[in-house]
Design a protein around this motif. Structure first.
Motif, mmCIF file in Angstrom:
data_model
loop_
_atom_site.group_PDB
_atom_site.id
_atom_site.type_symbol
_atom_site.label_atom_id
_atom_site.label_comp_id
_atom_site.label_asym_id
_atom_site.label_seq_id
_atom_site.Cartn_x
_atom_site.Cartn_y
_atom_site.Cartn_z
ATOM 1 N N ASP A 445 0.847 -1.193 0.000
ATOM 2 C CA ASP A 445 0.000 0.000 0.000
ATOM 3 C C ASP A 445 0.879 1.238 0.000
ATOM 4 N N ARG A 457 -3.663 6.817 -4.454
ATOM 5 C CA ARG A 457 -3.426 5.580 -3.708
ATOM 6 C C ARG A 457 -3.016 4.429 -4.625
ATOM 7 N N ARG A 459 -2.611 0.155 -4.069
ATOM 8 C CA ARG A 459 -3.167 -0.803 -3.121
ATOM 9 C C ARG A 459 -2.555 -2.182 -3.322
#
Length: 678
Positions: A445, A457, A459
């Motif tokens: 992450d 972001r 992931r």
């Protein structure tokens, strides 16, 4: 089948896609349809990005060199060896005996930790990364001119520009999803001018192509500025209200000799005047540039010459305008933001400012160094002079990526201790004493920041192979072993620390990023929605925009009778940098399986060279080989991509440094090209 949304690991455009996961393996991907950048599209590299994840050549276990071989060891042993040796060298030689290299492929959180490790654990500002050899002149130059060293506008705005000046940027191959925006702008009626020694795909569809001689940018753009002023096309109100240094710049322009332009640039004055008028009179006008501007001895001044044009015409601080560098690697913007650079603390804050230093020391609980650090281009000499004794190299391969590669290799071999942290056994890793196996982008992450300052972001989709670990965990393990209280349990905690210390990231958190397409810095507070374009209404980060006097210097490695060609380097669409990831894809490697050099047909034929022949390319520093392809370039110029480790083009390149940014003169080398003897 599980689908995990993440960010492409290649260029800095920041396209999003869903990794398709089955039985713990990534088996494919699907582009995000609604993402504001890629809108359901991907380039050829993006479509194949998942192919490196489960590659059999991945590093899986810590390794220790014994003789000429590597032996598998436990994590406990590896961390103990590294921590004890680092402490021993620190005690014996002092903190500046270390040099640390971070990575533009790291997450923001990991880059924050690698510079924190250098400064808070080792106690040195000798920390740097590959931005030094690509866009450090952007950070330096745009900060000098505007107060902020980043792309001023957003990618989506490009298609609404009415005039586009694209300089040293082969966007259709290096940044294809940005090229799509440029093409949309053309379809809407925009004028396109391409400045490039090569006739690229974008040059073929431009209104005007200026095939200038390598590193003559300053002459071209200063000539444009003089023509704009002499014809009264400059924005006097904007200059009066929002800039400084114009009177001195005006005197400088008056002394500039326009008659010198054709001889140095290879471009006629008529064409220069036509482009100058287009840029000054068609609004909004946007400048887009890449490494053809920055990777020079005068890289910072090249950037400043473009900034001068924007200030002169008021094409800044408004939608679809600005000066827009296209960053290279996926998180080179974020790595710079996090200060994996010798001259800054995170957020481009200066360690020469006592209040800033006090803020960091209070949060970190240690004294931090204020002695200026060395940069990547300065490391080899410092090692060979005995000043640097140990290096911690993470996620980069300087043996292949840095200029004068034989000298880099010689320097690394002479270190007392070398630790390399990576995902594959690179040429640099082969020289290490300890190798630490790292997780790649799909196995952790974090966040990446793209070229338009969009923080997004990434992931975790699958577990790392073997015993490989995320880089932030590895750094924390070493720091703890050296007596520092680094007890992060998740990257979100590191981002919270970043938000505390870095004003341009102050409003960023994982909660805010989870269900939106990122935030563009500066994000000043938890309710701030980010900043699509900088310097709105002429309100520059430094107060007022500043004009700078810029001075032409020829390439440090000049042509002569022995070395009659300028070799310029760059990318093509199917590979990325030195091929450590794309080279693992059979489909991508199939398209360009062998190193090649592009020459003008007439110049090649004068040497008895035909297309498809194998030639020897030699500079003052080394020799490599390649197959010849014909293309269209400026006179006495050849081109070779950087993607082939078996024939490393950076072996040929000089290491003369830009005095402002310490950027090596990496883009141009004087070479001779000869048929290989059978």
């Amino acid at each position: 089948m599980k689908q995990v949304l993440t960010v492409c690991p290649y260029c800095a455009v920041g396209c999003n896609f869903y990794l398709e996961v089955s039985d713990g393996r990534v088996v494919g991907l699907t582009p995000s349809l609604n993402h504001p950048i890629n809108e359901g599209g991907l380039c050829i590299k993006g479509w194949h990005a998942y192919q490196t994840i489960h590659h059999p050549d991945r590093l899986k276990f810590p390794l220790k060199k014994e003789g000429s071989q590597f032996k598998r060891i436990s994590w406990d042993e590896a961390i103990s060896i590294v921590a004890e040796k680092f402490q021993e060298i620190k005690d014996k030689y002092g903190p500046d005996a270390f040099a640390v290299i971070g990575s533009a492929r790291y997450t923001n959180e990991e880059n924050f930790l690698i510079q924190k490790f250098a400064r808070a654990v080792l106690g040195t500002n000798n920390v740097d990364h590959c931005a030094r050899i690509c866009h450090s002149p952007t950070v330096t130059g745009l900060s000098m001119a505007f107060g902020s060293g980043a792309m001023t506008n957003s990618i989506a705005e490009i298609e609404d520009a009415k005039m586009l000046l694209v300089v040293g940027a082969n966007t259709t191959e290096a940044h294809p999803l940005i090229a799509r925006r440029i093409i949309r702008a053309i379809r809407k009626g925009a004028k396109l001018v391409v400045v490039d020694p090569r006739s690229t795909d974008l040059a073929e569809i431009s209104d005007i192509h200026l095939p200038l001689q390598p590193n003559s940018d300053i002459i071209l753009f200063t000539a444009m500025a003089k023509i704009i002023v002499e014809n009264g096309l400059h924005n006097e109100q904007f200059i009066r209200e929002h800039t400084e240094g114009f009177d001195e710049y005006l005197k400088f322009l008056k002394d500039f000799d326009l008659s010198s332009v054709p001889g140095i640039t290879g471009i006629s004055l008529d064409l220069v005047e036509k482009v100058a008028r287009m840029y000054a009179t068609i609004e909004p006008a946007s400048i887009i540039y890449c490494l053809g501007v920055t990777e020079h001895l005068t890289g910072t001044e090249n950037v400043l010459s473009l900034a001068n044009l924007a200030l002169l015409t008021g094409n800044i601080g408004k939608p679809s305008t600005g000066v827009n560098p296209l960053r290279g690697q996926n998180n080179v913007q974020g790595a710079s933001d996090m200060a994996v650079l010798a001259e800054f603390l995170p957020g481009y804050q200066r360690y020469t400012d006592p209040e800033t230093v006090e803020k960091f020391e209070k949060v970190w609980g240690v004294k931090i160094p204020t002695t200026p650090g060395l940069t990547i281009g300065e490391y080899p000499d410092a090692i060979l002079e005995g000043k640097i004794k140990a290096m911690y190299i993470t996620g980069e391969d300087p043996v292949l990526t840095d200029p004068d590669a034989s000298r880099v290799q010689k320097a690394l071999k002479s270190l007392e201790f070398l630790v390399v942290q990576d995902i594959f056994m690179t040429k640099t890793a082969e020289l290490a004493d300890i190798i630490l196996p790292a997780a790649l982008w799909a196995e952790k992450d974090g966040t990446f920041t793209n070229t338009e300052r969009r923080i997004q972001r990434i992931r975790k989709a699958v577990d790392p192979p073997g015993e490989a670990k995320p880089d932030w965990e590895i750094m924390s393990m070493i720091a703890r072993k050296m007596g520092f209280d680094w007890n992060y349990s998740h990257p979100s905690e590191i981002m919270d620390e970043i938000a505390t210390l870095v004003p341009i990231y102050a409003g960023v958190s994982y909660d805010r990023l989870e269900y939106r397409w990122g935030l563009q810095w500066p994000v000043r507070s938890k309710d701030h929605l980010g900043t699509p374009y900088l310097h709105k209404d002429g309100n520059f980060a430094r107060g007022k925009g500043k004009f700078h006097l810029v001075h032409y210097r020829p390439p440090s490695d000049e042509r002569n009778d022995e070395y009659p060609f300028y070799l310029v380097t760059g990318r093509h669409g199917f590979h990325w940098h030195v091929g450590s990831m794309t080279g693992k894809s059979p489909e991508l490697s199939r398209e360009y399986p062998k190193p090649y050099i592009v020459m003008n047909k007439s110049e090649a034929q004068e040497l008895g060279i035909r297309e498809g022949m194998r030639v020897r390319i030699e500079s003052r520093r080394g020799r490599i080989h390649a197959i010849v392809k014909f293309g269209s370039l400026s006179k006495h110029t050849a081109f070779m991509p950087m993607h082939f480790p078996e024939e490393p083009v950076n072996l040929l390149m000089p290491n003369t440094l830009d005095p402002y940014s310490k950027m090596p003169d990496l883009k141009v080398a004087a070479v001779k090209i000869e048929l290989e003897e059978s």
